[in-house]
Write a protein that holds these residues in place. Structure first.
Motif, PDB file in Angstrom:
ATOM      1  N   SER A 173      38.354  -5.211  21.408  1.00 20.09           N
ATOM      2  CA  SER A 173      38.667  -4.299  20.313  1.00 20.09           C
ATOM      3  C   SER A 173      39.055  -2.940  20.869  1.00 20.09           C
ATOM      4  CB  SER A 173      37.463  -4.156  19.370  1.00 20.09           C
ATOM      5  OG  SER A 173      36.351  -3.606  20.054  1.00 20.09           O
ATOM      6  N   GLU A 174      39.624  -2.108  20.005  1.00 17.07           N
ATOM      7  CA  GLU A 174      40.023  -0.742  20.346  1.00 17.07           C
ATOM      8  C   GLU A 174      40.928  -0.704  21.577  1.00 17.07           C
ATOM      9  OE1 GLU A 174      36.682   1.926  20.466  1.00 17.07           O
ATOM     10  OE2 GLU A 174      35.598   0.734  19.000  1.00 17.07           O
ATOM     11  N   MET A 175      41.957  -1.537  21.564  1.00 19.10           N
ATOM     12  CA  MET A 175      42.911  -1.591  22.678  1.00 19.10           C
ATOM     13  C   MET A 175      44.182  -0.846  22.284  1.00 19.10           C
ATOM     14  SD  MET A 175      42.473  -5.624  23.605  1.00 19.10           S
ATOM     15  CE  MET A 175      42.683  -6.057  21.879  1.00 19.10           C
ATOM     16  N   ASN A 176      44.679  -0.026  23.189  1.00 14.93           N
ATOM     17  CA  ASN A 176      45.894   0.744  22.940  1.00 14.93           C
ATOM     18  C   ASN A 176      46.775   0.711  24.180  1.00 14.93           C
ATOM     19  OD1 ASN A 176      45.402   2.287  20.205  1.00 14.93           O
ATOM     20  ND2 ASN A 176      43.497   2.434  21.341  1.00 14.93           N
ATOM     21  N   ASN A 210      39.459  -9.004  28.355  1.00 20.82           N
ATOM     22  CA  ASN A 210      38.541  -9.953  27.754  1.00 20.82           C
ATOM     23  C   ASN A 210      37.181  -9.309  27.523  1.00 20.82           C
ATOM     24  OD1 ASN A 210      39.817 -12.899  27.834  1.00 20.82           O
ATOM     25  ND2 ASN A 210      40.423 -11.845  29.712  1.00 20.82           N
ATOM     26  N   LYS A 211      36.625  -9.534  26.325  1.00 23.36           N
ATOM     27  CA  LYS A 211      35.278  -9.063  25.982  1.00 23.36           C
ATOM     28  C   LYS A 211      35.124  -7.573  26.284  1.00 23.36           C
ATOM     29  CE  LYS A 211      33.136 -13.557  26.909  1.00 23.36           C
ATOM     30  NZ  LYS A 211      32.087 -14.277  27.679  1.00 23.36           N
ATOM     31  N   THR A 212      36.084  -6.785  25.871  1.00 22.13           N
ATOM     32  CA  THR A 212      36.103  -5.356  26.183  1.00 22.13           C
ATOM     33  C   THR A 212      36.255  -4.553  24.897  1.00 22.13           C
ATOM     34  OG1 THR A 212      37.007  -5.692  28.402  1.00 22.13           O
ATOM     35  CG2 THR A 212      37.369  -3.541  27.383  1.00 22.13           C
ATOM     36  N   ASP A 213      35.482  -3.488  24.782  1.00 22.14           N
ATOM     37  CA  ASP A 213      35.559  -2.583  23.639  1.00 22.14           C
ATOM     38  C   ASP A 213      36.067  -1.230  24.117  1.00 22.14           C
ATOM     39  OD1 ASP A 213      34.500  -4.477  21.865  1.00 22.14           O
ATOM     40  OD2 ASP A 213      32.461  -3.966  22.437  1.00 22.14           O
ATOM     41  N   ASN A 246      34.376  -7.523  30.165  1.00 18.14           N
ATOM     42  CA  ASN A 246      33.054  -6.973  29.805  1.00 18.14           C
ATOM     43  C   ASN A 246      32.972  -5.464  30.043  1.00 18.14           C
ATOM     44  OD1 ASN A 246      31.853  -9.435  28.983  1.00 18.14           O
ATOM     45  ND2 ASN A 246      31.486  -9.987  31.109  1.00 18.14           N
ATOM     46  N   CYS A 247      34.023  -4.756  29.737  1.00 16.70           N
ATOM     47  CA  CYS A 247      34.052  -3.316  29.985  1.00 16.70           C
ATOM     48  C   CYS A 247      34.008  -2.548  28.664  1.00 16.70           C
ATOM     49  CB  CYS A 247      35.300  -2.936  30.779  1.00 16.70           C
ATOM     50  SG  CYS A 247      35.323  -3.587  32.463  1.00 16.70           S
ATOM     51  N   LYS A 248      33.833  -1.235  28.793  1.00 17.35           N
ATOM     52  CA  LYS A 248      33.782  -0.373  27.618  1.00 17.35           C
ATOM     53  C   LYS A 248      34.384   0.986  27.968  1.00 17.35           C
ATOM     54  CE  LYS A 248      30.634   1.222  23.976  1.00 17.35           C
ATOM     55  NZ  LYS A 248      29.235   1.210  23.487  1.00 17.35           N
ATOM     56  N   ILE A 299      50.395   2.920  21.097  1.00 16.52           N
ATOM     57  CA  ILE A 299      50.591   1.792  20.187  1.00 16.52           C
ATOM     58  C   ILE A 299      49.350   0.910  20.222  1.00 16.52           C
ATOM     59  CG2 ILE A 299      52.042  -0.190  19.599  1.00 16.52           C
ATOM     60  CD1 ILE A 299      54.288   1.169  21.188  1.00 16.52           C
ATOM     61  N   PRO A 300      48.691   0.678  19.092  1.00 19.38           N
ATOM     62  CA  PRO A 300      47.485  -0.161  19.095  1.00 19.38           C
ATOM     63  C   PRO A 300      47.824  -1.642  19.238  1.00 19.38           C
ATOM     64  CG  PRO A 300      47.978   0.531  16.859  1.00 19.38           C
ATOM     65  CD  PRO A 300      48.959   1.239  17.743  1.00 19.38           C
ATOM     66  N   VAL A 301      46.949  -2.370  19.935  1.00 19.25           N
ATOM     67  CA  VAL A 301      47.089  -3.820  20.064  1.00 19.25           C
ATOM     68  C   VAL A 301      46.421  -4.474  18.853  1.00 19.25           C
ATOM     69  CG1 VAL A 301      46.525  -5.839  21.461  1.00 19.25           C
ATOM     70  CG2 VAL A 301      47.093  -3.671  22.572  1.00 19.25           C
ATOM     71  N   PRO A 302      47.100  -5.384  18.156  1.00 20.00           N
ATOM     72  CA  PRO A 302      46.520  -6.004  16.951  1.00 20.00           C
ATOM     73  C   PRO A 302      45.188  -6.692  17.246  1.00 20.00           C
ATOM     74  CG  PRO A 302      48.856  -6.520  17.132  1.00 20.00           C
ATOM     75  CD  PRO A 302      48.471  -5.877  18.421  1.00 20.00           C
ATOM     76  N   GLU A 303      44.266  -6.565  16.281  1.00 21.26           N
ATOM     77  CA  GLU A 303      42.961  -7.220  16.387  1.00 21.26           C
ATOM     78  C   GLU A 303      42.729  -8.205  15.250  1.00 21.26           C
ATOM     79  OE1 GLU A 303      39.794  -4.388  16.752  1.00 21.26           O
ATOM     80  OE2 GLU A 303      40.982  -3.035  17.980  1.00 21.26           O
ATOM     81  N   GLN A 304      43.568  -8.111  14.199  1.00 20.05           N
ATOM     82  CA  GLN A 304      43.406  -8.992  13.047  1.00 20.05           C
ATOM     83  C   GLN A 304      44.640  -9.869  12.913  1.00 20.05           C
ATOM     84  OE1 GLN A 304      43.199  -7.128   9.160  1.00 20.05           O
ATOM     85  NE2 GLN A 304      41.662  -8.591   8.481  1.00 20.05           N
TER      86      GLN A 304
END
Length: 470
Positions: free
Chosen positions: A430-433, A406-409, A388-390, A446-451
């Motif tokens: 989302s927006e994980m690198n 988990n549950k982090t943007d 639950n972080c941002k 390197i971005p972590v896949p979201e799709q």
């Protein structure tokens, strides 16, 4: 002892059913005055005497905060049963009345969630979180046309914390494992119940009286005769007669005379120049008076609750047993935890615009509900969790086996050369690198896949990450 507790729970359910029938004069039944409850109320009673009773029995064994939480849940199911009894013998009321009928369940849900927030330092915090994250499933009575999927979504929200309970107690205490199974069974059975009796929403009676705000039907008890049917509609108004007498007739004649002028009717209109048009002269918009609309039907004013001022909790940085608590830090740069041991854990909660450095080797680190927090640590032998972080940044100086997001943007993870074998597990984020160090010391982002794409290969589902072209 467990069998005795289960029998007590079933006895309480039976007594509640008898009280509902006797207190409402048979209103809790399928037909008023018969003393029998409807089929979907009986099915809900089976849910209470089954999975809910088992959950209560195991909560009594665990005791402490879990038992207190369970007592609140018992009250919530009791309130929902009363609503179902009302729906079984009453027609659906207006939205305002329905809100009043839903208020008892809503109030208990808020109490359950508040109890978890007030006991974050509890050793049974994962148990409390599992219940708090999923208790909103009792709001299915207000969800249409798909209440079942709503309950499933709330159950999935609890799985994150129930898995942590299983991880902590799988080899220690079977009671906690059984508690998880019993609690999740409540929502599984509730989905089945909804599918059978309330597929597209809460079912209301079609023949009973309209439900009142008190939750009890407003119809008289006994075999009173139904009210007489309404009389025939009034005859159409005669345009040749009017209450205004000669003056009304004169007004109508003047109106028809004006309409008969044809194109000459516009000769009396005044020309409006561009300087007088509000859409071409912005200065006139601020000077324009209120726009008068047609009369609206009267509605009772709703009481406006005064916005309570946000409580500012004091910042915390202390060692509580084996847990380092870092809470409510605002703009705190340079927070350092240096005197650490292998058995200790760090829990950071609601820390915003701050930096935290953890020196030495510890068991685990958890970031919960933090914004723009920078974390730097040496070594972790267990797991680093971000929940639950941002917009947080996590940098590993030594080694860490697993990082969970988990549950982090927005999360940037800086790995060291010794931690390149780290496993990164993510869900609903989302927006994980991930930034990997190079030979020259520079980091490669390197971005972590979201799709993802899932296909059936004939035997099983195969899921692979996809890249968005462009």
């Amino acid at each position: 002892m467990a069998e005795l507790a289960s029998l007590v729970q079933r006895l309480e359910v039976a007594v509640g059913r008898l009280e509902a029938v006797s207190g409402s004069g048979g209103a809790g039944g399928a037909a008023p005055g018969t003393g029998a409850v409807s089929a979907f109320v009986e099915a809900f009673d089976a849910l209470i005497s089954g999975p809910v009773a088992e959950y209560m029995s195991l909560s009594q064994k665990i005791g402490g905060d879990v038992l207190k939480h369970a007592d609140m849940m018992k009250q919530a199911f009791s309130c929902q049963r009363q609503l179902l009894v009302t729906a079984s013998c009453s027609q659906k009321p207006s939205d305002a009345t329905l809100t009043s009928l839903l208020a008892p369940v809503s109030k208990v849900i808020q109490q359950v969630q508040a109890f978890r927030e007030q006991n974050r330092s509890s050793p049974l915090f994962n148990h409390l979180s599992a219940v708090s994250e999923s208790v909103s499933a009792l709001g299915w009575v207000a969800m249409a046309p798909k209440p079942g999927p709503f309950v499933k979504e709330m159950q999935d929200a609890a799985m994150f914390y129930t898995n942590r309970v299983l991880k902590d107690y799988k080899e220690k205490d079977k009671t906690h494992v059984d508690w998880v199974k019993a609690y999740l069974a409540i929502w599984t059975e509730l989905q089945t119940y909804i599918k059978q009796h309330h597929t597209t929403g809460l079912v209301w009676s079609k023949s009973g009286p309209v439900a009142s705000a008190s939750g009890a039907p407003s119809a008289p008890s006994g075999g009173a005769a139904p009210p007489p049917p309404p009389g025939p509609p009034p005859p159409p108004a005669d345009l040749n007669q009017s209450a205004g007498g000669d003056s009304a007739a004169t007004s109508r004649s003047a109106l028809f005379a004006s309409l008969n002028k044809g194109a000459d009717i516009t000769k009396g209109l005044k020309h409006v120049s561009d300087s007088q048009k509000t859409h071409k002269n912005p200065n006139l918009r601020s000077q324009a008076g209120p726009v008068h609309s047609s009369p609206k039907p009267f509605t009772a004013p709703r009481p406006t609750a005064s916005a309570a001022p946000a409580r500012t909790l004091p910042p915390v940085l202390e060692l509580d047993g084996k847990k380092w608590r870092v809470e409510n830090q605002e703009g705190a740069q340079g927070l350092v935890i240096s005197e650490t041991e292998l058995k200790q854990v760090v829990y950071a909660y609601k820390c915003n615009n701050s930096t935290l450095q953890v020196k030495g080797k510890i068991n685990s680190i958890t970031l919960d509900n933090c914004k723009k927090l920078g974390l730097v640590f040496d070594d972790v032998v267990g797991i680093v969790e971000v929940i639950n972080c941002k917009d947080v940044k996590v940098q590993v100086m030594g080694k860490v086996p697993t990082i969970s997001i988990n549950k982090t943007d927005g999360c940037h993870v800086y790995l060291s050369k010794d931690s390149l074998s780290c496993e990164i597990v993510s869900a609903k984020s989302s927006e994980m690198n991930v930034l990997v160090p190079g030979k020259d010391g520079d980091f490669t982002e390197i971005p972590v896949p979201e799709q993802f794409k899932t296909v059936w290969d004939g035997k099983k589902l195969v899921t692979t990450a996809t890249e968005i072209a462009g």
